[in-house]
Enzyme design. Structure first.
Site, PDB file in Angstrom:
ATOM      1  CB  ILE A 105      -0.969   0.022   1.204  1.00 34.86           C
ATOM      2  CG1 ILE A 105      -0.217  -0.065   2.531  1.00 34.86           C
ATOM      3  CG2 ILE A 105      -1.998  -1.090   1.088  1.00 34.86           C
ATOM      4  CD1 ILE A 105      -1.133  -0.024   3.760  1.00 34.86           C
ATOM      5  CG  ASP A 106      -0.012   4.717  -2.428  1.00 34.05           C
ATOM      6  OD1 ASP A 106       0.720   4.007  -3.120  1.00 34.05           O
ATOM      7  OD2 ASP A 106      -0.918   5.421  -2.890  1.00 34.05           O
ATOM      8  CE  LYS A 107       6.258   9.514   2.801  1.00 30.43           C
ATOM      9  NZ  LYS A 107       7.044  10.611   2.176  1.00 30.43           N
TER      10      LYS A 107
ATOM     11  NE  ARG B 280      -3.722   8.133  -3.883  1.00 28.20           N
ATOM     12  CZ  ARG B 280      -2.410   8.342  -3.896  1.00 28.20           C
ATOM     13  NH1 ARG B 280      -1.576   7.317  -3.725  1.00 28.20           N
ATOM     14  NH2 ARG B 280      -1.932   9.549  -4.071  1.00 28.20           N
TER      15      ARG B 280
END
Length: 360
Positions: free
Chosen positions: A167-169, A270
């Site tokens: 998953i994203d930062k 997103r």
């Protein structure tokens, strides 16, 4: 080694499921570069690269092209592109080549479950998952390397261990880590066949009209901006992606939603939510850090800026993770409470709506 370099383009099947894409700022890294000869005859780029990269299959090249990782003269191309004399053909990936050294670092981790085969981590927002441009150390992978450094056979640079998905930062929430090859292969198969359970909580701009819905649309790298992914509703560019959503709470100019993934594509939630007109709150990459809904009053603008300060990231949390344990066959289901910054953000919007309704 060559196959490993290309494995990240297979989002699910190899276990590198990229729910929102751990691209850490969207930086692409050059893995290969070829300049076609002056006398080069016209040839499909997938065939051209198969001839020039030892040990790679044509199918892998085609998958890379579908994912937007094959460029000719700095422009992403499909696998049927015909290479011409003097063309510069590059293979660009979201991570550096695996030659980088993974240094074990004693970074605190919120481990909510662990056994001999796997561990489930509740990742805090702001923690980069994988080393990359600008973030060579201090990442989740460095922390995992330290945690598993005494595990027999573990090699942090071996793609058969460690991360099963990413998953994203700036996304918080649950991740599962494999401690051995069998575990990773089994979990990767579950992600690929969509038998795992993944639910996310997001705060999005605007009033979502329907109580629930299903978003379908291929996701691929933008042809105009390499740092963004976009939906291609028609054609064969990008990869098929499906997101199911359900409204949890309506908060005036924003909506709290639950998202369930059927696929795992870079920035999927997103991109899909923006596609239907509901960009994630404070998602700077996709314009959610602007005031997209509401009034023009100065007081309201200041309220939103205060909200941005409370949750200085996209408001997205990986809340639920479920899978079958590879060794025991047990159904495992984990839930993570909202990260504190999102709790405060939602409470602030609740307070705003209550105050507005009282004064109206």
């Amino acid at each position: 080694m060559t196959e490993d370099i290309f494995e990240e383009i297979d989002d699910d099947i190899v276990g590198e499921e990229i729910e929102q894409g751990d691209s850490e700022g969207g930086e692409l890294h050059e893995h290969y570069r070829f300049v076609a000869d002056k006398g080069q005859s016209l040839i499909r780029v997938d065939k051209y690269l198969t001839m020039h990269i030892v040990g790679i299959s044509r199918n892998r090249i085609q998958q890379a092209a579908d994912a937007g990782n094959i460029f000719v003269n700095d422009t992403p191309v499909k696998s049927n592109y015909k290479v011409k004399p003097n063309d510069v053909v590059t293979v660009m990936m979201e991570r550096p080549r695996r030659e980088l050294e993974i240094i074990p670092e004693d970074i605190p981790l919120d481990i909510i479950y662990e056994d001999d085969d796997l561990m489930v981590i509740n990742k805090q927002p702001g923690l980069v998952v994988h080393p990359g441009f600008g973030n060579w150390q201090g990442t989740l992978v460095n922390a995992i390397a330290f945690r598993l450094k005494d595990t027999p056979g573990y090699d942090p640079k071996d793609p058969r261990f460690g991360l099963v998905h990413r998953i994203d930062k700036d996304t918080s929430g649950l991740l599962v880590i494999a401690k051995n090859e069998l575990t990773k292969a089994h979990l990767a198969s579950q992600f690929f066949h969509k038998t795992s359970k993944r639910e996310y909580i997001a705060l999005v701009w605007g009033q979502v009209a329907e109580d629930s819905g299903r978003i379908e649309g291929n996701i691929g790298r933008s042809l105009k901006d390499r740092l963004q992914m976009v939906v291609f509703p028609e054609g064969d560019y990008g990869k098929a992606a499906v997101t199911n959503y359900e409204v949890v709470e309506r908060l005036g100019y924003v909506t709290l939603v639950r998202c369930r993934l059927e696929t795992g594509r870079t920035h999927q939630i997103r991109v899909h939510m923006k596609y239907i007109g509901h960009t994630l709150f404070n998602d700077a990459r996709y314009g959610g850090n602007e005031i997209l809904k509401g009034t023009r009053f100065t007081k309201y603008k200041q309220f939103v800026q205060n909200c941005f300060a409370i949750c200085p990231r996209q408001a997205l949390h990986a809340r639920t993770l479920g899978f079958v344990h590879p060794r025991t066959g047990e159904e495992m289901l984990f839930e993570s409470p909202l990260a504190e910054d999102m709790v405060q953000l939602v409470d602030k919007w609740r307070g705003y709506i209550a105050s507005r309704d009282t004064n109206s």
